[in-house]
Write a protein that holds these residues in place. Structure first.
Motif, mmCIF file in Angstrom:
data_model
loop_
_atom_site.group_PDB
_atom_site.id
_atom_site.type_symbol
_atom_site.label_atom_id
_atom_site.label_comp_id
_atom_site.label_asym_id
_atom_site.label_seq_id
_atom_site.Cartn_x
_atom_site.Cartn_y
_atom_site.Cartn_z
ATOM 1 N N ARG C 190 11.770 31.915 54.234
ATOM 2 C CA ARG C 190 10.312 32.032 54.286
ATOM 3 C C ARG C 190 9.817 33.473 54.477
ATOM 4 O O ARG C 190 9.037 33.976 53.670
ATOM 5 C CB ARG C 190 9.752 31.139 55.402
ATOM 6 N N LEU C 191 10.262 34.109 55.565
ATOM 7 C CA LEU C 191 9.688 35.421 55.894
ATOM 8 C C LEU C 191 9.896 36.432 54.773
ATOM 9 O O LEU C 191 8.969 37.151 54.399
ATOM 10 C CB LEU C 191 10.289 35.969 57.197
ATOM 11 N N SER C 192 11.108 36.440 54.206
ATOM 12 C CA SER C 192 11.381 37.413 53.148
ATOM 13 C C SER C 192 10.634 37.076 51.866
ATOM 14 O O SER C 192 10.580 37.873 50.942
ATOM 15 C CB SER C 192 12.886 37.486 52.877
ATOM 16 N N LYS C 193 10.059 35.856 51.810
ATOM 17 C CA LYS C 193 9.302 35.464 50.624
ATOM 18 C C LYS C 193 7.799 35.580 50.859
ATOM 19 O O LYS C 193 6.998 34.980 50.141
ATOM 20 C CB LYS C 193 9.656 34.030 50.241
ATOM 21 N N GLY C 194 7.445 36.295 51.898
ATOM 22 C CA GLY C 194 6.035 36.567 52.122
ATOM 23 C C GLY C 194 5.338 35.628 53.074
ATOM 24 O O GLY C 194 4.161 35.821 53.399
ATOM 25 N N GLU C 195 6.030 34.579 53.525
ATOM 26 C CA GLU C 195 5.392 33.694 54.507
ATOM 27 C C GLU C 195 5.315 34.423 55.847
ATOM 28 O O GLU C 195 6.158 35.254 56.170
ATOM 29 C CB GLU C 195 6.231 32.415 54.683
ATOM 30 N N SER C 196 4.287 34.072 56.631
ATOM 31 C CA SER C 196 4.145 34.759 57.912
ATOM 32 C C SER C 196 4.686 33.937 59.073
ATOM 33 O O SER C 196 4.850 34.458 60.172
ATOM 34 C CB SER C 196 2.681 35.096 58.156
ATOM 35 N N LEU C 197 4.946 32.659 58.821
ATOM 36 C CA LEU C 197 5.426 31.811 59.909
ATOM 37 C C LEU C 197 6.782 31.208 59.573
ATOM 38 O O LEU C 197 7.127 31.011 58.415
ATOM 39 C CB LEU C 197 4.442 30.655 60.165
ATOM 40 N N THR C 198 7.501 30.841 60.622
ATOM 41 C CA THR C 198 8.736 30.095 60.420
ATOM 42 C C THR C 198 8.367 28.666 60.026
ATOM 43 O O THR C 198 7.232 28.225 60.249
ATOM 44 C CB THR C 198 9.557 30.043 61.712
ATOM 45 N N GLY C 199 9.331 27.948 59.468
ATOM 46 C CA GLY C 199 9.074 26.577 59.050
ATOM 47 C C GLY C 199 8.607 25.712 60.208
ATOM 48 O O GLY C 199 7.660 24.929 60.084
#
Lengths: 128, 404, 250
Positions: C190-199
């Motif tokens: 997630r984080l490396s794909k631009g998401e700001s939160l963990t799952g």
């Protein structure tokens, strides 16, 4: 300390006796109601509310909750916000009559663990 | 069945024919035993490879919480034994104490046999052993005790092997040099194994400087029992009468054994008391499991009784001369020490890391018991040691030490 | 000289009514409050956040990682709906029988009022991780940029020493990956794909799991940790790992 392991037979007997017990006191209240929507799970204890707190049926079953168990969770608005707005449990759990709906979460929220340890679920789990 | 040919003979043919002669002369019982132990090792290899391919989780009883089982404790047992053999035998041929000279060759040979057994067992406990061979070399972590232990044991094995060769060639000086280096590497490796446990901050039963120190002392204790066992059996197998100097060597070994049993009893006493005084969290529960819980039988009967008190009495009564009494004492001690290693590894893990949190999931001690596969591989380890020992007796003619 | 005080008649003013100045002075004495129903060993991190999340004094001012990922868990908000566990398993392909995060249940039948509490646990992404120290092949390591404790699965030999070293039971052997697996704050997924939160934080319906950058003063995690009015604690502080997962209530 001993670990109590429930075998299928005991579980079946337990489930049956709970059913009978439920029928015996059915005149007075409906036992534990375990809501599983919109998330698992919330346990409403008739015992606590009727026997311990001495509430009468009409206090909730006149307007707030139907007599049919679990019918509330079929409504789309059966969420915390509704409770904060004074609906469902929030009718009493508003911080004045009873502890507020936004406090003591795990008192009513028994979680997936609570759902799994229900007599019905246990019997189902051991039947597999 | 010695025909008097020493391995220092110049002619390879002479050595060869001597070995063949000895092997031919060996009885059916010898070969039956050799076959049984060999079979154990083969079975264990099959079990280990099967578990590795089909997935360890189906065949081993280790869990997320108790991730180190009997194979780790057996590995510890074997490397403890190997280090002990190396250290006790080095008193003679490295540090020049004459009384210990006669036990040098067999002990060095057995220290190689036992460490190979240890490596055999741990190869099946480690999930992906071939990656270790690669990344221990190209991606070493110098803060890791496991890395140091593995590397130092590798060096140790090389020195022990070289020492054994030099001893058999009667090249005294290089043998002493290798023996000394091997001892140093062995102590470093073995105390690092202690530190693998002792430096884990979250494991109260293990944590502290006790483990590395205890490991060395208990290695010496184990070394004594194994030297007695294999020397006495070796003479029985070869059907020879023990010379006075060998008897003297075993007598002093049993005395050192008595001393080290007392040392370990002393260590154990304080380990237990320190786990009880003030109910130290995490440690108290583990110590109580040993004193009167699930591991009480292991502790009192095997560790204390068979591992230390019973052999202590037998060694004392034997006065270092009654070989049968010493043999029984040594066997009892080895069984006890095996359980000691088992308890050390398992009991260190039974108290859940979140025990103090008081959560329902971790209120009680965790349980573990080895699976069939784990037992088979454990027995395979013993099979390898026994197989190599028997073979060694014939190949190296009872490991006789020449006078010089 | 002194006014006579009848202690028996004094009302308990409660901690929340103690003026800030007094609280500061009190805390400067080095007395940390201990949460009893928090499970016994949990210590307050109040006034001592240097102790909690940094190994040296300078960490207090300056964080070693940028971003310095951290999670604040509002323990009393957890209702064990386990959506976090489901989201984690789905996001990170956690096989059956394994878990990267878990919810523990604490019953306190003698407590007044609420008698049950759920405690989410996951890898604490420690500042002084035990697991990375003991790994023989550097298969597990602390990412030098963001401080996440990561796995290089091709190097894992499966000795499981890291599992022994972890005081939080945060690691398990993943038979499918043939390597030890653990929470990495969804960095790869997630984080490396631009998401700001963990799952798990994204799935949490109760605001229990709060993920953010501890080095960013505007972040929620920063504001929760950098205050002394409300107790913030970490799991097993005695293990000396300086976790980056903090617990509080409210």
């Amino acid at each position: 300390m001993k670990n109590y392991i429930i075998n299928p037979m005991t579980a079946a007997i337990l489930a049956l006796s709970l059913l009978l017990a439920g029928a015996a006191v059915g005149q007075e209240h409906g036992g534990d109601i375990v809501y599983s929507k919109p998330l698992k799970s919330v346990t409403f204890s008739h015992k606590v509310h009727v026997e311990d707190k001495g509430l009468i049926c009409d206090m909730c079953h006149a307007r707030t909750f139907e007599m049919k168990a679990l019918s509330a969770q079929e409504n789309g608005d059966f969420k915390m916000q509704a409770l904060y707005d004074g609906k469902y449990c929030g009718a009493c759990h508003n911080g004045t009559m009873a502890f507020a709906s936004n406090s003591r979460c795990a008192t009513c929220h028994t979680g997936v663990k609570g759902y799994k340890t229900q007599p019905g679920e246990q019997a189902a789990a051991s039947a597999h | 069945m010695s025909n008097g040919t020493s391995t220092s003979s110049i002619s390879l043919n002479a050595i060869e024919s001597a070995i063949v002669g000895r092997l031919k002369a060996a009885g059916i019982g010898f070969y039956a035993l050799l076959a049984i132990f060999g079979l154990l090792a083969v079975l264990a290899t099959a079990a280990g490879i099967h578990a590795m391919i089909a997935g360890h989780e189906h065949y081993y009883n280790v869990t997320r919480e108790i991730s180190w089982g009997v194979l780790i404790s057996t590995y510890v047992f074997f490397v403890v034994t190997s280090t002990g053999l190396c250290l006790v035998s080095s008193i003679g041929h490295v540090f020049g104490v004459q009384d210990f000279m006669p036990i040098a060759k067999r002990s060095v040979f057995l220290s190689i046999a036992t460490i190979l057994s240890g490596f055999f067992v741990i190869a099946f406990e480690i999930k992906i052993p071939w990656r270790m061979a690669i990344y221990n070399v190209i991606s070493p972590n110098l803060t890791s005790n496991i890395w140091w232990m593995g590397t130092l044991y590798g060096i140790y094995l090389a020195f022990m092997f070289a020492e054994f060769v030099f001893l058999n060639l009667n090249w005294h000086k290089p043998a002493v040099a290798c023996g000394f280096s091997g001892s140093v590497a062995g102590i470093a490796a073995h105390s690092n194994l202690g530190a693998v446990f002792g430096l884990l901050m979250g494991r109260e039963f293990w944590h502290g400087p006790y483990m590395p120190i205890y490991f060395i002392a208990s290695a010496m204790m184990t070394g004594c029992s194994v030297i007695l066992l294999f020397h006495i059996i070796g003479y029985k197998i070869n059907g020879e009468k023990m010379k006075p100097d060998m008897q003297r060597a075993l007598e002093v070994t049993s005395k050192i054994g008595i001393l080290l049993i007392c040392v370990i009893l002393f260590f154990t006493t304080w380990k237990m008391i320190s786990g009880l005084a003030g109910h130290p969290a995490g440690k108290y529960e583990a110590v109580m499991a040993l004193i009167k819980g699930e591991y009480a039988l292991n502790f009192w009967l095997f560790e204390i009784g068979m591992g230390m008190v019973f052999p202590l009495i037998l060694f004392y009564l034997s006065r270092g001369r009654n070989l049968n009494m010493m043999l029984i004492g040594a066997v009892s001690m080895i069984v006890g020490i095996f359980v000691m290693r088992y308890d050390l590894v398992i009991v260190g893990q039974i108290v859940p890391v979140f025990h103090e949190l008081g959560v329902n999931e971790y209120k009680h001690n965790l349980s573990y018991f080895p699976s069939l596969y784990e037992w088979v591989i454990t027995l395979g380890g013993f099979g390898i040691t026994a197989f190599l020992f028997l073979l060694g007796e014939k190949l190296f003619d009872g490991h006789k030490v020449e006078e010089h | 000289m002194f006014k006579k005080i009848d202690f028996d008649k004094l009302k308990n003013e409660g901690l929340e009514n103690v003026p800030m100045k007094e609280r500061r002075d009190f805390l400067k004495m080095g007395l940390a409050l201990t949460g009893i129903f928090a499970g016994g060993t949990i210590f307050s991190a109040v006034s001592s956040f240097d102790r909690v999340f940094a190994s040296t004094e300078e960490f207090k001012e300056k964080y070693p990682y940028k971003p310095h990922y951290a999670m604040v868990i509002y323990q009393n908000r957890c209702i064990d709906c386990e959506r976090c566990i489901e989201a984690c398993a789905e996001t990170n392909k956690v096989p059956e029988g394994g878990y990267r995060t878990r919810i523990l249940e604490h019953d306190a039948p003698d407590a007044i009022g609420q008698q049950r509490e759920f405690i989410p646990v996951l890898c604490n992404q420690c500042n002084i991780p035990q697991c990375t120290r003991v790994c023989p092949t550097k298969a597990t390591y602390k990412n030098p940029t963001n401080g996440i404790v990561m796995m290089n699965i091709t190097k894992c030999i499966g000795c499981l020493t890291c599992q022994q070293a972890c005081p939080y039971n945060a690691r398990y052997f993943n038979e499918e990956k043939k390597a030890v697996d653990k929470c990495n704050f969804c960095f790869d997924t997630r984080l490396s794909k631009g998401e700001s939160l963990t799952g798990c934080a994204a799935a949490c319906p109760a605001g229990c799991r709060n993920f953010g950058d501890l080095s960013d003063p505007s972040s929620m995690v920063y504001r929760t940790v950098h205050q002394i009015e409300k107790t913030v604690w970490v799991m097993r502080p005695e293990a000396g790992t300086k976790p980056n997962v903090f617990y509080t209530r409210g």
